[in-house]
Design an enzyme around this catalytic site. Structure first.
Site, mmCIF file in Angstrom:
data_model
loop_
_atom_site.group_PDB
_atom_site.id
_atom_site.type_symbol
_atom_site.label_atom_id
_atom_site.label_comp_id
_atom_site.label_asym_id
_atom_site.label_seq_id
_atom_site.Cartn_x
_atom_site.Cartn_y
_atom_site.Cartn_z
ATOM 1 N N GLU A 17 19.564 4.831 -9.523
ATOM 2 C CA GLU A 17 18.501 6.251 -9.030
ATOM 3 C C GLU A 17 19.255 6.157 -7.548
ATOM 4 O OE1 GLU A 17 14.646 5.716 -9.658
ATOM 5 O OE2 GLU A 17 13.876 5.821 -7.467
ATOM 6 N N ALA A 51 7.739 12.633 -2.136
ATOM 7 C CA ALA A 51 6.267 13.158 -2.192
ATOM 8 C C ALA A 51 5.277 14.373 -1.818
ATOM 9 C CB ALA A 51 5.766 11.919 -0.782
ATOM 10 N N ARG A 107 2.074 8.866 -11.504
ATOM 11 C CA ARG A 107 1.169 9.562 -10.273
ATOM 12 C C ARG A 107 1.631 10.253 -8.899
ATOM 13 N NH1 ARG A 107 -3.260 5.776 -8.256
ATOM 14 N NH2 ARG A 107 -1.633 5.828 -7.335
ATOM 15 N N GLY A 108 2.216 9.434 -8.895
ATOM 16 C CA GLY A 108 2.251 10.079 -7.078
ATOM 17 C C GLY A 108 1.610 9.082 -6.331
ATOM 18 N N LYS A 168 -1.634 5.112 -21.845
ATOM 19 C CA LYS A 168 -0.088 6.045 -20.891
ATOM 20 C C LYS A 168 0.669 5.822 -21.772
ATOM 21 C CE LYS A 168 1.817 4.937 -17.069
ATOM 22 N NZ LYS A 168 2.358 4.800 -15.689
ATOM 23 N N GLN A 179 8.991 -1.319 -11.955
ATOM 24 C CA GLN A 179 8.707 -1.951 -10.119
ATOM 25 C C GLN A 179 10.105 -3.204 -10.243
ATOM 26 O OE1 GLN A 179 8.967 -0.296 -7.066
ATOM 27 N NE2 GLN A 179 6.795 -0.131 -6.235
HETATM 28 P P1 FAD Z 1 -0.866 5.652 -12.805
HETATM 29 O O1 FAD Z 1 0.138 5.281 -13.984
HETATM 30 O O2 FAD Z 1 -1.272 6.501 -12.801
HETATM 31 O O3 FAD Z 1 -1.063 4.519 -12.361
HETATM 32 C C1 FAD Z 1 -1.807 4.504 -11.174
HETATM 33 C C2 FAD Z 1 -3.342 2.975 -10.710
HETATM 34 O O4 FAD Z 1 -3.899 3.521 -11.398
HETATM 35 C C3 FAD Z 1 -3.000 2.384 -11.979
HETATM 36 O O5 FAD Z 1 -3.113 1.132 -11.051
HETATM 37 C C4 FAD Z 1 -3.471 2.409 -13.061
HETATM 38 O O6 FAD Z 1 -3.868 0.910 -13.800
HETATM 39 C C5 FAD Z 1 -4.402 3.488 -12.759
HETATM 40 N N1 FAD Z 1 -4.810 3.971 -14.328
HETATM 41 C C6 FAD Z 1 -4.138 4.476 -15.071
HETATM 42 N N2 FAD Z 1 -5.338 5.150 -15.559
HETATM 43 C C7 FAD Z 1 -6.379 4.907 -15.002
HETATM 44 C C8 FAD Z 1 -7.844 5.839 -15.727
HETATM 45 N N3 FAD Z 1 -7.082 7.147 -16.552
HETATM 46 N N4 FAD Z 1 -8.561 5.068 -15.079
HETATM 47 C C9 FAD Z 1 -8.500 4.179 -13.289
HETATM 48 N N5 FAD Z 1 -7.349 4.281 -12.919
HETATM 49 C C10 FAD Z 1 -6.012 3.942 -13.986
HETATM 50 N N6 FAD Z 1 6.671 7.692 -6.341
HETATM 51 C C11 FAD Z 1 6.883 8.927 -5.899
HETATM 52 O O7 FAD Z 1 6.255 9.673 -4.907
HETATM 53 N N7 FAD Z 1 8.095 9.856 -6.536
HETATM 54 C C12 FAD Z 1 9.254 9.457 -7.609
HETATM 55 O O8 FAD Z 1 10.095 9.678 -7.483
HETATM 56 C C13 FAD Z 1 8.245 8.145 -7.774
HETATM 57 N N8 FAD Z 1 9.489 7.701 -8.433
HETATM 58 C C14 FAD Z 1 8.893 6.169 -8.531
HETATM 59 C C15 FAD Z 1 9.379 5.663 -9.918
HETATM 60 C C16 FAD Z 1 8.782 3.973 -10.792
HETATM 61 C C17 FAD Z 1 10.047 2.999 -11.630
HETATM 62 C C18 FAD Z 1 8.094 3.460 -9.810
HETATM 63 C C19 FAD Z 1 7.871 2.015 -10.667
HETATM 64 C C20 FAD Z 1 7.349 4.358 -8.570
HETATM 65 C C21 FAD Z 1 7.703 5.627 -8.342
HETATM 66 N N9 FAD Z 1 7.118 5.682 -7.339
HETATM 67 C C22 FAD Z 1 7.627 6.910 -7.150
HETATM 68 C C23 FAD Z 1 5.492 5.699 -7.279
HETATM 69 C C24 FAD Z 1 4.221 5.727 -7.961
HETATM 70 O O9 FAD Z 1 3.920 7.152 -7.573
HETATM 71 C C25 FAD Z 1 3.401 5.142 -7.511
HETATM 72 O O10 FAD Z 1 2.921 3.429 -7.617
HETATM 73 C C26 FAD Z 1 1.954 5.572 -7.731
HETATM 74 O O11 FAD Z 1 1.052 4.841 -6.726
HETATM 75 C C27 FAD Z 1 1.445 5.297 -9.275
HETATM 76 O O12 FAD Z 1 1.818 6.261 -10.015
HETATM 77 P P2 FAD Z 1 2.045 5.967 -11.675
HETATM 78 O O13 FAD Z 1 2.823 6.831 -12.010
HETATM 79 O O14 FAD Z 1 2.291 4.184 -11.695
HETATM 80 O O15 FAD Z 1 0.032 5.962 -11.933
#
Ligand code: FAD
Length: 292
Positions: A17, A51, A107-108, A168, A179
Site C-alpha cells: 500500500e 481524508a 466510508r472514511g 456490506k 485493518q
Molecule cells: P463502514 O463499513 O461504513 O463501517 C463503519 C462503522 O459503521 C462500523 O462500525 C460499522 O459496523 C458501522 N455500520 C456500517 N453500516 C451501518 C449501518 N447501516 N447502520 C449502522 N452502522 C453501520 N480511510 C481513508 O480516509 N482513506 C483510505 O484510503 C482508507 N483506507 C483504508 C483501508 C483499510 C484496509 C482500512 C481497514 C481502513 C481504511 N481507511 C481509510 C479508514 C476507514 O475509512 C475508517 O476505518 C472508517 O472509520 C470506516 O470505514 P469503513 O469503510 O470500514 O466503514
C-alpha cells in the site's frame, strides 16, 4: 487484472500500500517512491484516498502510473463520508476514465468538526452506500471493503460489527482487506467468526511493519490494535535506536506474514507507507516463499 483473480491463483503473494502526496510539491518524490515499490512487482498495489478527498486526483494519477508503466495491478481507494452524490459520481467517472477496475470502497473517517452532528440527511453515511453506487456504475468493478479483526471502534460489539460487514459484502464487495493487527490469533479468530456468519469472500490480511517507535502510538490511536508483550518488549528494547528498531520491526512483520502463509492465507497486504526499502526487505525475506 482483478484482485480476486490474483487470489484465486492460489499461490502465496505479497502486495503493498502507498499513499498519495498531500501537496503538489510532494508529488514527484511520492511518485518516485511508489515507482520504486512497483519495480518489486508485487501482486498489486493499493493507493489510499486522502481524508476529505482533496488529493483524489493524485490517488488516480499514481494508481494509473503504477498500472500503465509497471504493469502492476492497482487498487484505487475511494471514500464517501460527507460527500455529495455529485462529487462521488464524478470520482467514479474519473476512475472509469483512468481504466481502473479495482476499487476499495470506504466510508472514511468522520471529520472532527462534524462529529456529533445529525448525519441522517447525508448522501453517504456508510461504505455500503458507496458499494451499491460502484456496482451500479460498473458491474465489472472488483470492489474491496475494509474489515476489522478487533472490531471497528464505532461498533457496539463484534456481533454487530460482523452483521454490518455481511450486509456490506452482500451489497457487492468482492474481497476484504483487514485493518492492521499484531497478533495473528486475532485474525484467525475473526476469520472463523465471519465464515460462520456466512461471509465467504477472500480476506486479505493487512500487515503494518512498525519501523520506528513513534509509529506505535499512531498505530494504537488509529486502530486501537492490541500489542502483544513480545511486540512491546521489542519496542522497549530498540525504540531509541532507529536502525535496530527498523530491523526488528521488519523481522516482526516478516514473521507474522510467514505464519499467515503457513496457515493458508494467499495474499498478504503490507502497509509499506511509501518506504521502498522496507517493502524490498520484507519481500526479499520471503523470496523463496513467494518466488520473487
Ligand atoms: P463502514 O463499513 O461504513 O463501517 C463503519 C462503522 O459503521 C462500523 O462500525 C460499522 O459496523 C458501522 N455500520 C456500517 N453500516 C451501518 C449501518 N447501516 N447502520 C449502522 N452502522 C453501520 N480511510 C481513508 O480516509 N482513506 C483510505 O484510503 C482508507 N483506507 C483504508 C483501508 C483499510 C484496509 C482500512 C481497514 C481502513 C481504511 N481507511 C481509510 C479508514 C476507514 O475509512 C475508517 O476505518 C472508517 O472509520 C470506516 O470505514 P469503513 O469503510 O470500514 O466503514
Amino acid at each position: 487484472m482483478k484482485i480476486v483473480d490474483i487470489i484465486s491463483a492460489g499461490v502465496p503473494a505479497l502486495s503493498f500500500e502507498v499513499f498519495p502526496p498531500k501537496t503538489e510539491s510532494a508529488y514527484d518524490s511520492v511518485k518516485t517512491a511508489t515507482e520504486e515499490i512497483a519495480k518489486l512487482h508485487p501482486s498489486f498495489m493499493s493507493v489510499t484516498y486522502g481524508a476529505g478527498g482533496g488529493t483524489s486526483k493524485y490517488t488516480l494519477d499514481i494508481a494509473k502510473n503504477i498500472k500503465e508503466q509497471y504493469n502492476v495491478p492497482s487498487l484505487a481507494h475511494l471514500t464517501c463520508v460527507s460527500s455529495t452524490k455529485e462529487t462521488v459520481h464524478q470520482r467514479i467517472a474519473d476512475i472509469k476514465a483512468a481504466g481502473i477496475t479495482n476499487v476499495m470502497a470506504l466510508r472514511g473517517d468522520i471529520p472532527k468538526e462534524l462529529e456529533g452532528t445529525d448525519r441522517s440527511g447525508w448522501d453517504y453515511r456508510y461504505a455500503i452506500d458507496l458499494v451499491r453506487e460502484l456496482k451500479e456504475a460498473n458491474p465489472d468493478f472488483c470492489i474491496g471493503g475494509a474489515c476489522y479483526p478487533e472490531i471497528h471502534p464505532e461498533s457496539a460489539d463484534q456481533k454487530e460489527d460482523i452483521r454490518r460487514l455481511k450486509e456490506k459484502v452482500d451489497a457487492g464487495v468482492d474481497f476484504l482487506t483487514t485493518q492492521m493487527f499484531f497478533d495473528n490469533n486475532l485474525l484467525y479468530n475473526f476469520l472463523y467468526k465471519i465464515r460462520e456468519a456466512g461471509i465467504t469472500v477472500p480476506v486479505i490480511p493487512g500487515i503494518m511493519p512498525i519501523t520506528n517507535a513513534k509509529q506505535v502510538e499512531r498505530a494504537i490511536s488509529l486502530s486501537g490494535s492490541f500489542m502483544p508483550q513480545r511486540f512491546k518488549s521489542l519496542v522497549d528494547r530498540f525504540g531509541n535506536d532507529p536502525a535496530a528498531m527498523k530491523q526488528a520491526g521488519i523481522a516482526y512483520a516478516t514473521d507474522q506474514i510467514i505464519d499467515l502463509y503457513a496457515n493458508g492465507i494467499i495474499n498478504v497486504h503490507v502497509y509499506s507507507m511509501n518506504k521502498p526499502d522496507v517493502a524490498q526487505k520484507i519481500q526479499s525475506n520471503l523470496s523463496d516463499i513467494i518466488k520473487k
